[in-house]
Design an enzyme around this catalytic site. Structure first.
Site, PDB file in Angstrom:
ATOM      1  N   ARG A 155       4.713   6.091   7.957  1.00 39.10           N
ATOM      2  CA  ARG A 155       3.652   5.555   7.094  1.00 39.10           C
ATOM      3  C   ARG A 155       3.328   6.571   6.001  1.00 39.10           C
ATOM      4  O   ARG A 155       3.360   7.787   6.246  1.00 39.10           O
ATOM      5  CB  ARG A 155       2.417   5.301   7.955  1.00 39.10           C
ATOM      6  CG  ARG A 155       1.216   4.688   7.244  1.00 39.10           C
ATOM      7  CD  ARG A 155       1.417   3.265   6.908  1.00 39.10           C
ATOM      8  NE  ARG A 155       0.161   2.593   6.576  1.00 39.10           N
ATOM      9  CZ  ARG A 155       0.103   1.440   5.918  1.00 39.10           C
ATOM     10  NH1 ARG A 155       1.207   0.828   5.516  1.00 39.10           N
ATOM     11  NH2 ARG A 155      -1.057   0.870   5.674  1.00 39.10           N
ATOM     12  N   THR A 160       5.965  -6.500   1.852  1.00 34.43           N
ATOM     13  CA  THR A 160       6.379  -5.977   3.160  1.00 34.43           C
ATOM     14  C   THR A 160       7.625  -6.732   3.653  1.00 34.43           C
ATOM     15  O   THR A 160       7.948  -7.796   3.159  1.00 34.43           O
ATOM     16  CB  THR A 160       5.218  -6.059   4.189  1.00 34.43           C
ATOM     17  OG1 THR A 160       4.069  -5.466   3.618  1.00 34.43           O
ATOM     18  CG2 THR A 160       5.535  -5.386   5.482  1.00 34.43           C
ATOM     19  N   ASN A 211       3.432  -2.091   0.160  1.00 36.44           N
ATOM     20  CA  ASN A 211       2.188  -2.833   0.029  1.00 36.44           C
ATOM     21  C   ASN A 211       2.343  -4.025  -0.896  1.00 36.44           C
ATOM     22  O   ASN A 211       3.129  -4.896  -0.620  1.00 36.44           O
ATOM     23  CB  ASN A 211       1.024  -1.940  -0.374  1.00 36.44           C
ATOM     24  CG  ASN A 211      -0.302  -2.610  -0.037  1.00 36.44           C
ATOM     25  OD1 ASN A 211      -0.355  -3.419   0.870  1.00 36.44           O
ATOM     26  ND2 ASN A 211      -1.353  -2.291  -0.766  1.00 36.44           N
ATOM     27  N   GLU A 265      -0.010   1.807  -1.329  1.00 34.79           N
ATOM     28  CA  GLU A 265      -0.539   1.748   0.038  1.00 34.79           C
ATOM     29  C   GLU A 265      -1.949   2.329   0.128  1.00 34.79           C
ATOM     30  O   GLU A 265      -2.653   2.107   1.124  1.00 34.79           O
ATOM     31  CB  GLU A 265       0.408   2.514   0.967  1.00 34.79           C
ATOM     32  CG  GLU A 265       0.633   1.859   2.298  1.00 34.79           C
ATOM     33  CD  GLU A 265       1.548   0.630   2.240  1.00 34.79           C
ATOM     34  OE1 GLU A 265       1.084  -0.456   2.574  1.00 34.79           O
ATOM     35  OE2 GLU A 265       2.721   0.776   1.877  1.00 34.79           O
ATOM     36  N   ASP A 324      -4.692   0.112   1.223  1.00 38.09           N
ATOM     37  CA  ASP A 324      -4.923  -0.239   2.631  1.00 38.09           C
ATOM     38  C   ASP A 324      -6.054   0.587   3.247  1.00 38.09           C
ATOM     39  O   ASP A 324      -6.500   0.306   4.364  1.00 38.09           O
ATOM     40  CB  ASP A 324      -3.637  -0.070   3.452  1.00 38.09           C
ATOM     41  CG  ASP A 324      -2.760  -1.322   3.401  1.00 38.09           C
ATOM     42  OD1 ASP A 324      -3.230  -2.358   2.907  1.00 38.09           O
ATOM     43  OD2 ASP A 324      -1.608  -1.258   3.860  1.00 38.09           O
TER      44      ASP A 324
END
Ligand code: GLY
Length: 551
Positions: A89, A362, A382, A401, A404
């Site tokens: 990640r 994604t 994302n 990202e 998020d």
């Protein structure tokens, strides 16, 4: 001697059943599926194939994932049963602060966490690919990355789906000259069949093949990334790239009606929410219920799991996520006790926090090799085409990202998701994800599945598990009509045609606020090793343009 012969005769069929009769790859793009099979045919295992498929998707599905993004790779090694979630990640840059996207008045600045260099977190996919190749693969990095390098150099053809994604992110792509040169044609969405060539990206992949992590996080690639991000107002530093590390995390495990579930751990919220929902639903005689009852109860379980997600979930390296308590069947029993079988619980009646939705960003792929090694991987940059920003000369499209994270507690992100303190921005922290790569070990066989779709990922995987539990085959798991609830907004969303008029009327009577979506959602990729039937099946979501192949 006779006893030995008898033992051997008994053992042989068992030994055969212990390995699959074929290998399978299911991914969101036929060229990525072909890359996986090419590597398996070259003597690679499922982990080499995962490196090949991830890298190929980075080239041919640039709107979904890429070297500028990250993901979670759930691995099962057949030889010793070792299971791990490779957490690649993205991380917030070290200069990031919790108010990064707020103006002087403390309000969220629209678009800042979604478009351009400031929206990008430090990519994790390159490190994850190097890690998987080094620790789990059999082939060299150069061999596993070869199909992606070839695709980047030779190009791939623009499809209808590509055109939809590029139209959606046209403005963000136009704002980045390097991205526009590659992904658009004279500033417009390219026509069908136009070839997208990415020679700079091919060079980055070659550097990774030769130098491993330093092919991306140091040297020429890092210099281009840092210069481009800095010039465009971003906040990446040399240290951010140098310090990036994948984390090997213990997957979450649970059970549902005799099946074992292995799924994503935090910083994904997916596994926790999935196990919570399954624990709640395990308390009902599912097969005996009407469709309206099942939909009602599933929605009430979704509502409660997503409420907990909004309050408790975040990066476990930064906040104390009460995973054990949340996935404890006793917690599910308490939540179930608060559910009314005949009436919807308004989300406002549950202790307050906010949460929500999904898009077509994604990607997911599932792999099984002939030794029984498995990979379920969900990868992301994302939003479609991530931040839309590509640093000049890098060939790497960057993620967004950072969106998020909860930019401000209670204020929804691009997908309507709201979070609490647990998911606030901090330097080096990983943003909360919904990605839910999952294995199901059932009495008759093993399923490998997952899907893209923002916050709807988790409910799609739930519906997939319920289909598996009902004895259906992969084609049914990926094609089934979908519905979704995420606590806030307090709406039961459903795909066009997913619920009959009679079921809709029944659910409205029970107090649900129904909303038919404009379009279907998700792109599930699934593999099933039917051990009892000694066969392997795979399926790719009919909503997407992917390919599932058993060989
Ligand atoms: N960026 C989508 C997710 O991680 O859930």
């Amino acid at each position: 001697m006779l006893r030995l012969l008898l033992l051997l005769l008994l053992w042989l069929p068992l030994a055969q059943a212990a390995t699959p009769p074929a290998a399978a790859v299911a991914s969101a793009h036929p060229l990525a599926t072909a890359a996986g099979h090419e590597i398996l045919a070259a003597g690679g295992n499922a982990f080499d194939a995962a490196v090949a498929v991830s890298a190929a998707l980075a080239v041919v599905e640039p709107y979904s994932s890429g070297l500028g993004g990250g993901g979670f790779w759930l691995l099962h090694r057949a030889r010793d049963g070792h299971q791990v979630m490779v957490d690649g990640r993205e991380r917030a840059p070290l200069a990031a602060r919790r108010d990064l996207y707020l103006d002087a008045a403390g309000e969220v600045v629209a678009g800042l966490s979604m478009d351009g260099a400031l929206a990008a977190a430090i990519p994790g996919e390159p490190a994850a690919l190097v890690h998987i190749a080094t620790h789990y693969g059999r082939l060299s990095r150069a061999r596993s990355l070869a199909p992606a390098i070839r695709l980047a150099r030779e190009g791939f053809e623009v499809s209808e789906h590509y055109r939809r994604m590029a139209s959606f992110r046209l403005e963000a792509l136009r704002a980045s000259p390097a991205a526009a040169r590659i992904f658009l044609k004279q500033g417009a969405v390219p026509p069908l069949g136009h070839r997208i060539r990415q020679p700079d990206l091919a060079r980055v992949l070659e550097r990774m093949a030769r130098d491993g992590n330093s092919g991306f996080y140091a040297g020429a690639t890092a210099r281009a990334l840092l210069a481009g991000v800095g010039a465009a107002g971003g906040i990446w530093s040399k240290q951010d790239l140098r310090d990036y590390r994948v984390v090997e995390r213990e997957p979450l495990r649970g059970s549902y009606r005799g099946m074992h579930i292995t799924t994503a751990a935090p910083p994904s919220s997916g596994g926790v929410a999935l196990l919570q929902m399954l624990n709640i639903l395990a308390g009902y005689d599912w097969a005996a219920l009407t469709e309206a009852d099942r939909t009602h109860l599933a929605v009430e379980a979704m509502r409660r799991a997503y409420r907990d997600r909004a309050e408790f979930l975040g990066d476990p390296d930064f906040v104390d996520v009460p995973v054990t308590r949340l996935v404890d069947p006793a917690h599910a029993a308490r939540l179930r006790a608060g559910m009314d079988g005949a009436q919807a619980t308004p989300s406002s009646a549950l202790a307050g926090v906010a949460a929500a939705p999904g898009g077509n960003h994604t990607t997911h792929f599932s792999i099984l090799d002939r030794d029984g090694n498995r990979v379920a991987a969900t990868l992301s940059i994302n939003y479609p085409f991530g931040s839309g920003f590509m640093p000049e000369g890098s060939g790497v499209l960057l993620n967004d990202e950072m969106d998020d994270f909860s930019a401000k507690p209670g204020v929804p992100n691009a997908y309507g998701l709201v979070g609490a303190e647990a998911n606030a921005i901090a330097p080096g922290k990983r943003p909360l994800s919904s990605m839910t790569p999952t294995f199901i070990d059932g009495p008759d066989g093993i399923a490998i599945l997952g899907t893209p779709g923002g916050s709807r990922i988790i409910t799609m995987v739930l519906l997939g598990v319920l289909e598996f539990a009902a004895g259906k085959e992969p084609a049914a798991w990926v094609a089934q009509p979908r519905f979704h609830h995420q606590y806030l907004p307090d709406v039961l969303q459903f795909e066009p045609g997913a619920l009959s008029t009679a079921v809709q009327d029944e659910l409205t009577l029970r107090g649900h606020s129904l909303q038919q979506a404009q379009q279907p959602w998700g792109n599930m990729q699934a593999v099933w090793w039917d051990r009892k039937g000694k066969r392997v099946l795979a399926a790719s979501d009919p909503r997407g343009e992917g390919a599932a192949e058993v060989r």
